[in-house]
Write a protein that holds these residues in place. Structure first.
Motif, PDB file in Angstrom:
ATOM      1  N   MET A 103     -61.684  -4.226 -25.450  1.00  0.00           N
ATOM      2  CA  MET A 103     -61.961  -3.668 -26.837  1.00  0.00           C
ATOM      3  C   MET A 103     -62.289  -1.989 -26.749  1.00  0.00           C
ATOM      4  O   MET A 103     -61.972  -1.222 -27.600  1.00  0.00           O
ATOM      5  N   ALA A 104     -62.889  -1.601 -25.312  1.00  0.00           N
ATOM      6  CA  ALA A 104     -63.040  -0.283 -25.322  1.00  0.00           C
ATOM      7  C   ALA A 104     -61.642   0.458 -25.128  1.00  0.00           C
ATOM      8  O   ALA A 104     -61.493   1.622 -25.624  1.00  0.00           O
ATOM      9  N   GLU A 105     -60.605  -0.337 -24.293  1.00  0.00           N
ATOM     10  CA  GLU A 105     -59.318   0.290 -24.523  1.00  0.00           C
ATOM     11  C   GLU A 105     -58.638   0.555 -25.763  1.00  0.00           C
ATOM     12  O   GLU A 105     -57.879   1.407 -26.159  1.00  0.00           O
ATOM     13  N   GLU A 106     -58.974  -0.617 -26.666  1.00  0.00           N
ATOM     14  CA  GLU A 106     -58.231  -0.549 -28.033  1.00  0.00           C
ATOM     15  C   GLU A 106     -58.960   0.717 -28.676  1.00  0.00           C
ATOM     16  O   GLU A 106     -58.266   1.581 -29.629  1.00  0.00           O
ATOM     17  N   ILE A 107     -60.353   0.856 -28.676  1.00  0.00           N
ATOM     18  CA  ILE A 107     -60.998   1.842 -29.312  1.00  0.00           C
ATOM     19  C   ILE A 107     -60.504   3.249 -28.903  1.00  0.00           C
ATOM     20  O   ILE A 107     -60.421   4.228 -29.619  1.00  0.00           O
ATOM     21  N   THR A 108     -60.150   3.389 -27.674  1.00  0.00           N
ATOM     22  CA  THR A 108     -59.883   4.814 -27.114  1.00  0.00           C
ATOM     23  C   THR A 108     -58.250   5.053 -27.029  1.00  0.00           C
ATOM     24  O   THR A 108     -57.776   5.965 -26.168  1.00  0.00           O
TER      25      THR A 108
ATOM     26  N   ILE B 209     -56.661   8.598 -27.333  1.00  0.00           N
ATOM     27  CA  ILE B 209     -57.391   9.567 -27.146  1.00  0.00           C
ATOM     28  C   ILE B 209     -57.498   9.793 -25.530  1.00  0.00           C
ATOM     29  O   ILE B 209     -57.332   9.105 -24.783  1.00  0.00           O
ATOM     30  N   TYR B 210     -57.209  10.924 -25.433  1.00  0.00           N
ATOM     31  CA  TYR B 210     -57.010  11.433 -23.880  1.00  0.00           C
ATOM     32  C   TYR B 210     -58.267  12.308 -23.189  1.00  0.00           C
ATOM     33  O   TYR B 210     -58.227  12.547 -22.284  1.00  0.00           O
ATOM     34  N   ASN B 211     -59.091  12.664 -24.160  1.00  0.00           N
ATOM     35  CA  ASN B 211     -60.189  13.436 -23.632  1.00  0.00           C
ATOM     36  C   ASN B 211     -61.733  12.563 -23.592  1.00  0.00           C
ATOM     37  O   ASN B 211     -61.797  11.818 -24.464  1.00  0.00           O
ATOM     38  N   ASP B 212     -62.254  12.692 -22.275  1.00  0.00           N
ATOM     39  CA  ASP B 212     -63.326  11.827 -22.228  1.00  0.00           C
ATOM     40  C   ASP B 212     -64.534  11.968 -23.336  1.00  0.00           C
ATOM     41  O   ASP B 212     -64.975  10.848 -23.398  1.00  0.00           O
TER      42      ASP B 212
ATOM     43  N   ILE C 103     -66.205   5.547 -28.808  1.00  0.00           N
ATOM     44  CA  ILE C 103     -66.905   4.115 -28.225  1.00  0.00           C
ATOM     45  C   ILE C 103     -68.142   4.176 -29.106  1.00  0.00           C
ATOM     46  O   ILE C 103     -68.574   3.162 -29.567  1.00  0.00           O
ATOM     47  N   ALA C 104     -68.981   5.239 -28.923  1.00  0.00           N
ATOM     48  CA  ALA C 104     -70.509   5.000 -29.398  1.00  0.00           C
ATOM     49  C   ALA C 104     -70.160   4.867 -30.768  1.00  0.00           C
ATOM     50  O   ALA C 104     -70.882   4.146 -31.653  1.00  0.00           O
ATOM     51  N   SER C 105     -69.276   5.519 -31.716  1.00  0.00           N
ATOM     52  CA  SER C 105     -69.066   5.515 -33.090  1.00  0.00           C
ATOM     53  C   SER C 105     -68.949   3.950 -33.471  1.00  0.00           C
ATOM     54  O   SER C 105     -69.307   3.560 -34.380  1.00  0.00           O
ATOM     55  N   TRP C 106     -67.782   3.372 -32.634  1.00  0.00           N
ATOM     56  CA  TRP C 106     -67.472   1.950 -32.974  1.00  0.00           C
ATOM     57  C   TRP C 106     -68.651   1.015 -32.677  1.00  0.00           C
ATOM     58  O   TRP C 106     -68.892   0.234 -33.645  1.00  0.00           O
ATOM     59  N   VAL C 107     -69.720   1.196 -31.826  1.00  0.00           N
ATOM     60  CA  VAL C 107     -70.504   0.454 -31.474  1.00  0.00           C
ATOM     61  C   VAL C 107     -71.589   0.498 -32.790  1.00  0.00           C
ATOM     62  O   VAL C 107     -72.242  -0.343 -33.437  1.00  0.00           O
TER      63      VAL C 107
ATOM     64  N   VAL D 236     -63.520   2.335 -19.567  1.00  0.00           N
ATOM     65  CA  VAL D 236     -62.589   3.080 -19.562  1.00  0.00           C
ATOM     66  C   VAL D 236     -62.442   4.433 -18.523  1.00  0.00           C
ATOM     67  O   VAL D 236     -61.799   5.552 -18.774  1.00  0.00           O
ATOM     68  N   GLY D 237     -63.162   4.194 -17.508  1.00  0.00           N
ATOM     69  CA  GLY D 237     -63.316   5.132 -16.502  1.00  0.00           C
ATOM     70  C   GLY D 237     -64.229   6.477 -16.740  1.00  0.00           C
ATOM     71  O   GLY D 237     -64.138   7.446 -15.925  1.00  0.00           O
TER      72      GLY D 237
END
Lengths: 593, 717
Positions: free
Chosen positions: A228-233, A236-239, A246-250, A296-297
């Motif tokens: 799910m985290a990978e799908e959300i991001t 997007i290449y900036n941490d 991720i926070a917004s999705w949650v 996602v690192g």
């Protein structure tokens, strides 16, 4: 831990004496339990009456004995509208009290998890002649456990004495204890009430951290969370942007459902469970955000915090569980700590809710912790830009035109939360009320809301039928670039509490009023420029070159400062000055030619 | 220690087994429910766009399934050692598509479990509910909600009383379909099941609806359809030996549930009354229907039930005797009284004794019967001019569409006036609250003990008052206190007719009894004594009521109320109006700006809320409480050093006259030039506004709301 709440609000029933005693028990130098006995002696002054006592228990607090002659205790599970489920219970006693005779209620409780015994709030809705709280610390724990006062009046002292066995008993007695009630704009009673703080049962902040950290799940990240985290991001290449995404999705997808029984008061559900259930409370969403960040690192962390306006303590000054009531996540990216609160559904990116701004926070850091403070945002982070373009219709004696409100920050959060909490059929009415600002003579048409991820714009056509008054030759037009309802006067009559601080915010106003041919504006209203400890406001009126349009500009900042009780009269005067600016009338005279 | 461990282990094992049993039972029920009515519970059905766009949720299917059964059991409390238990199992299954946050929040959590268990005498009543749910994802996958995650709510010291369960639906997202059911079981020993009222409408539109019923042939089942609902079709299923009913409907719109809607009179609904008429251990009416399903039981049958009940009433009659003595004494002192006045006096005398007599707990039917007896003893009216009257409020089902006689409201008709217990503390004898005005009812006339032989009712209509008879009149004088920009206002208010209900809290039973004692001039030593001396508490309560009242009537919450006096409670014969005088201070209505002082006079004329948004567009009738007329005269004294131009008063003029009523305001300068007199009339003539006249109503409300914001300028001389 406030143990007595009495319901009757008048002063016929009073409490002659209230003695609330706590004895900490130890085994091998370790606190193992706290025994509590609370005795309340009621009296009815003028007529026979009933006194009602409620004491809380449940979870790790047992109720061992209740003595209330002539009354039968009633035990109920406590249903809290904000918390879906917790194991708090109450014991309720309604005691008949004969005029002039004293009757006693006695409650015995045991705190089986002493770490939860950290704050004794002194509260009652009845007047109490003598209110005493005692805390006895056994000799073995005297060097470790500290009892300290919170919010005691200057003439009240916390004393202690040590008996032959070395037991140290702290005592505070308050005479003429008057009950605190909820007052307009006052601090929460958990902040305003006097209390005793008990620290040292957990060994300093290290002990608090060890206790809390012990509940944070420490297992490999589940594949569902990672996917799910990978799908959300994706893309997007900036941490920082990844963390915000991720926070917004949650926030958008995890419903706030609080479950707080037993260890679940501290233990978040596993991230994969929260993700699957699509609900959880603050600790669950914080743990899910943390897990998604890590997957996602990004260095995701779990954090404990006490929210502003409800928790007055700092983890370092009061290293105990009463210093926290909320959990958030943090992303550590380079030198930056990005705080992410998963419970605010429509939180704009990079915005921090006022409940966590400026608050001390414990951030997990393996066996250690990071103690930090969440930054405060400027007032300008919450802003409404109010633009109106109006036309004076002298024949119909109305003003008409278009209004646009551009909303950011906290106002954005509140606007969208309210809007989307309503059924589809009620949303238009809400927008109309938002535009009219409660003014019933404003008829609103064509209201609409457009919003992105951090700005919302509400626009509408308006007609105000009561904004124009006067005679055939002189009209007065209510014309102000400032929205109303920002402040209200405080009734000092029965006031006992100061004003709490509020989240700071800004308003900008730009209003224009077109004057029809045949009418001339008279002198413009004065320029206002007020700056005090609570707010600053600047209002300026000017004509366009041919005096057909009056322009008004305003900038307003609510600084959010609190106000002590003895300065509320000064505050009220400032509010009156403010209201004077809001209710500005422009006079327009019929041309003589 | 070892023994203790074994015991704990056994206890734990027993708990696990019991819990597993419960879950297994729930799974079996769920499996059965999910198989019911497969034709309409189709999650793949296409939901029309128009429903998707305009609603927070769409109910794809709604099923109500009722099974009534009766069983015998052994009991020591009956003559033949047998009792019977009437059982109703009602399954209500809903399949709903979630379309936004609002619906997601609404369908987030559920509570179920034991609801009620009580022994009445030796007879048990038990109600409990089971629950089941599953979430159907847009891809068609189905996720059963695991009830093992439900959390127990229990009361009592050990948390084992009135247990229920709370569950939050996991995994529920916008776009999902939630399929859930409640199965409610009601068991009553020897008694009837409470009427099952099934509304066909819900807050969201329903695409398909089905009602199924299966009933033991020993049960008497009476079915009523109202507000346009079709009558269910009766049938018989010999395979299971059950009488059956079935009703299907589709495309049912969402019901309006706002302040102007009236679900009871507009939403199609079905009442199912499951009666245990075969019990031999409780008394039944001789008119009780035989077993079987009866659809559309005529109202005359219900009237026979009522006649049968009241003609056989054996009531403790002390109150009637005491009241008769009181009335006769009063008549001696007041020989000029008309018959109508005597009956009014008799009514309050009877209510006085009913209130004081601890041996009787009178409800409206008992009071109605006793009053019939009392009036008969007074020999003022012929038996054919009085009787037991029954009716309903306009916000409840119509009187002739009730399912049981117990659902009606009762009173006594004497001549052309109906007396009822429910309005005693608010109204003078014979006056009616607004929701009953103009409602139809029926009356059984004649000698009470003979009613079971004369059960043909006559119809009547409760008085339908014009707006001007349901009136509130205010006369207020306001003085501006320039120093602190406040307004001191003296106000006299007179309320007649239905609006008096809003002032019911100003009179409690004790105060009403004192009014009666004053009316009858009862000596001090014979007056009733209240249980506790709580005048002080009562005063505090009334103080607060006066502030609330001032806030409503004056439109602005007063800064302080200096004084008040209740001049008349309007609850005794000959005292029709409620009258209140008060003096209070208002803040925030005066602002000095430059050479002018602006006075927000509109804020002193009630508080009319503007109707906003979609509520402005109405497709169904708006139900108000009653027609009403509000008159307000405000005299505003102009402070020394100020004046007002006559033409500045123009903005205070309104005259909105529509088919539903009027909003009228006018202002004039007094001859001495020192005060302004502002008159306002707001009148709504009809209690139910058809949708075609909604715009007419809005015009009045809009004008009244806008008038509340009116400001006048006073200029410095």
């Amino acid at each position: 831990m406030s143990s007595l709440v009495a319901i009757a609000g008048d002063d016929n029933v009073i409490v002659d004496a209230l003695i609330d005693s706590y004895v900490i028990e130890e085994r091998n130098g370790v606190p193992v339990a706290v025994r509590n006995v609370e005795k309340i002696f009621y009296n009815a002054q003028r007529y026979d009456d009933k006194a009602v006592s409620i004491i809380g228990y449940g979870g790790s607090i047992s109720i061992d004995k209740v003595s209330a002659p002539g009354a039968k205790p009633v035990y109920r599970q406590w249903i809290d509208s904000d918390v879906f489920y917790k194991d708090s219970r109450i014991c309720f006693v309604e005691l008949p009290v004969k005029q002039g005779k004293t009757v006693k209620v006695e409650f015995h409780r045991t705190f089986k998890k002493p770490e939860q015994f950290c704050k004794i709030t002194m509260a009652s809705l009845y007047y109490v002649r003598n209110y005493t709280v005692e805390v006895s610390v056994p000799a073995m724990l005297v060097s470790r456990i500290k009892v300290s006062p919170y919010n005691l009046a200057s003439n009240v002292a916390l004393t202690y004495e040590t008996d032959d066995k070395g037991t140290k008993t702290y005592r505070v007695s308050i005479s003429d204890f008057r009950p605190l009630k909820n007052e307009d704009l006052a601090p929460a009673l958990s902040v305003a009430a006097p209390a005793l703080l008990v620290t040292g049962i957990l060994d300093g902040l290290d002990g608090v951290y060890d206790f809390l950290k012990g509940y944070v799940p420490d297992k490999p990240i589940d594949i569902s969370v990672k996917e799910m985290a990978e799908e959300i991001t994706t893309g997007i290449y900036n941490d920082i942007d990844k963390a915000e995404a991720i926070a917004s999705w949650v926030r958008q997808n995890i419903r706030y459902v609080a479950i707080e029984h037993g260890e679940w008061a501290y233990r978040p559900d596993n991230a994969e469970n929260t993700l699957a259930k699509r609900y959880g409370d603050c600790k669950c969403s914080a743990n899910l955000i943390k897990a998604m960040l890590c997957s996602v690192g990004i260095d995701g962390r779990f954090c404990w915090i006490g929210t502003a306006h409800t928790v007055p303590h700092d983890w370092k000054e009061v290293p105990a569980l009463c210093s926290g009531n909320h959990c958030i996540a943090a992303a550590i990216i380079g030198d930056s700590i990005i705080y992410l609160d998963g419970t605010v559904k429509y939180c704009p990116s990079a915005y921090l809710p006022p409940s966590i701004q400026g608050r001390p926070v414990i951030i997990e850091n393996n066996d250690n912790y990071i103690y930090a403070t969440v930054p405060r945002l400027e007032a300008s982070s919450s802003k409404i830009r109010h633009e109106t373009s109006l036309l004076l219709d002298t024949d119909r004696r109305v003003i008409t035109g278009r209004v646009s409100e551009t909303v950011n920050g906290l106002d954005y959060v509140q606007l969208l939360q309210h809007y989307y909490s309503l059924g589809i059929n009620f949303r238009l009415a809400f927008l109309e009320k938002f535009i009219s600002d409660g003014n019933r003579s404003v008829s609103v048409t064509d209201a609409s809301l457009v919003h992105g991820s951090d700005t919302a714009v509400v626009t509408a056509e308006v007609e105000n039928r009561a904004a124009v008054t006067g005679t055939d030759n002189v009209l007065y037009v209510e014309f102000s670039p400032v929205r109303q309802s920002e402040f209200k006067l405080i009734d000092l009559g029965m006031r006992r509490l100061p004003l709490a601080s509020t989240p700071p915010f800004c308003r900008e106003g730009l209003a224009s009023l077109s004057i029809p041919e045949g009418w001339e504006p008279e002198d413009l209203p004065l320029r206002f420029d007020i700056d005090n400890e609570w707010f600053s406001i600047k209002v300026n009126y000017e004509y366009d070159s041919d005096r057909r349009i009056v322009m008004a500009y305003s900038s307003f900042e609510n600084k959010g400062a609190p106000c002590s009780l003895d300065r509320i009269d000064i505050y009220n005067k400032a509010v009156k000055d403010f209201n004077r600016i809001v209710g500005t009338w422009l006079s327009v005279r019929k041309s003589e030619k | 220690m070892k023994r203790k461990c074994i015991f704990l282990f056994a206890l734990l094992a027993a708990f696990i087994v019991a819990n597993a049993d419960e879950l297994s039972k729930q799974r079996k029920i769920a499996a059965k429910v999910w198989e019911m009515e497969p034709a309409i519970f189709d999650s793949k059905v296409t939901v029309p766009d128009i429903l998707l766009q305009n609603n927070s949720a769409v109910i794809i299917a709604l099923m109500v399934d009722i099974e009534g059964s009766i069983e015998k059991f052994s009991t020591p409390y009956s003559r033949d050692g047998l009792g019977n238990s009437n059982c109703c199992v009602e399954i209500s299954r809903t399949m709903v598509m979630i379309l936004d946050d609002k619906a997601q929040e609404y369908y987030t959590d559920f509570e179920y479990g034991e609801l009620y268990r009580k022994v009445h005498g030796v007879r048990l009543t038990e109600v409990n509910s089971e629950f089941g749910a599953r979430v159907i994802k847009p891809d068609g996958s189905v996720v059963d909600v695991d009830l093992a995650t439900a959390l127990k709510v229990g009361h009592g010291k050990k948390g084992n009383k009135n247990e229920s369960r709370r569950i939050a639906i996991p995994g529920l997202e916008i776009g999902d379909i939630l399929d859930y059911y409640y199965m409610t079981t009601i068991e009553r020993e020897e008694a009837d099941i409470p009427v099952r009222n099934i509304l066909l409408g819900r807050q969201y539109p329903i695409m398909n609806f089905v009602l199924n019923g299966r009933f033991d042939p020993q049960l008497t089942v009476e079915v009523k359809a109202r507000n346009g609902a079709s009558i269910p079709v009766r049938g018989r299923d010999n395979a299971i030996d059950r009488n059956t009913i079935k009703l299907t409907a589709n495309s049912i719109p969402a019901i309006d549930n706002d302040r102007y809607s009236n679900v009871s009179r507009t939403c199609p609904s079905i009442d199912i009354s499951i009666l245990n008429n075969v019990s031999v251990n409780v008394r039944h009416l001789p008119t009780a229907r035989v077993p079987g399903v009866h659809t559309a039981v005529p109202f005359g049958i219900i009237c026979r039930d009522i006649a049968s009940v009241v003609s056989n009433f054996n009531i403790y009659e002390k109150a009637t005797g005491e009241a008769l003595n009181m009335v006769k004494g009063y008549m001696k002192k007041h020989p000029e009284l008309t018959d109508r006045q005597v009956v009014d006096i008799a009514w309050v005398a009877l209510c006085y004794w009913l209130a004081l007599d601890k041996k009787i707990s009178a409800d409206d039917i008992v009071a109605g019967c006793l009053f019939m007896d009392l009036v008969r003893k007074l020999k003022l009216f012929d038996d054919n001019d009085m009787g037991l009257a029954f009716y309903k409020s306009r916000f409840d089902k119509p009187f002739d569409e009730v399912s049981r006689w117990t659902e009606l409201d009762y009173g006594t008709l004497v001549g052309d006036t109906v007396y009822t217990l429910s309005s005693v503390l608010n109204f003078a004898p014979g006056e009616w609250s607004g929701s009953y005005q103009g409602e139809k009812g029926a009356v059984l006339k004649g000698k009470r003990s003979m009613l079971d032989e004369n059960f043909i009712p006559e119809l009547f209509t409760l008085p339908k008052l014009r707006a001007t008879a349901n009136s509130i009149e205010h006369e207020a004088t306001a003085m501006i206190v320039s120093e602190d920009e406040t307004i001191s206002i003296d106000c006299y208010m007179k309320v007649n007719g239905a609006p008096k209900a809003a002032y019911g809290m100003f009179t409690n039973q004790h105060e009403w009894l004192v009014e009666v004692e004053n009316l009858f001039d009862i000596p001090a030593n014979k007056r009733h004594k209240p249980k506790s001396n709580s005048d002080e508490k009562r005063k505090g309560f009334i103080d607060n009521m006066v502030i609330e009242e001032a806030e409503w009537a004056v439109g602005t919450r007063p800064k302080s109320v200096e004084s008040y006096e209740i001049l008349s409670r309007g609850v005794m014969p000959g005292s029709k109006a409620f009258e209140l005088k008060s003096k209070c201070t208002l803040d925030g209505l005066v602002a000095e700006r430059g050479s002018a002082m602006f006075v927000s006079v509109g804020h002193m004329f009630y508080n009319t809320l503007r109707i906003n948004g979609d509520a402005r567009y109405r497709t169904t009738a708006a139900w108000l409480k009653y027609p009403e007329n509000i008159k307000y005269r405000l005299t505003l004294n102009i402070p020394v050093g100020y004046r007002i131009e006559e033409d500045a008063l123009k903005s205070l003029s309104n005259n909105i006259l529509t088919k539903v009523g009027q909003f009228y305001t006018t202002a004039r300068l007094n001859e001495d030039g020192n005060s302004i007199v502002i008159d306002m009339i707001k009148r709504i003539n009809i209690p139910t506004i058809p949708s075609k006249n909604w715009e007419d109503f809005l015009k009045i409300e809009d004008a009244a709301a806008a008038f509340n914001e009116t400001v006048i300028p006073l200029t410095r001389i």
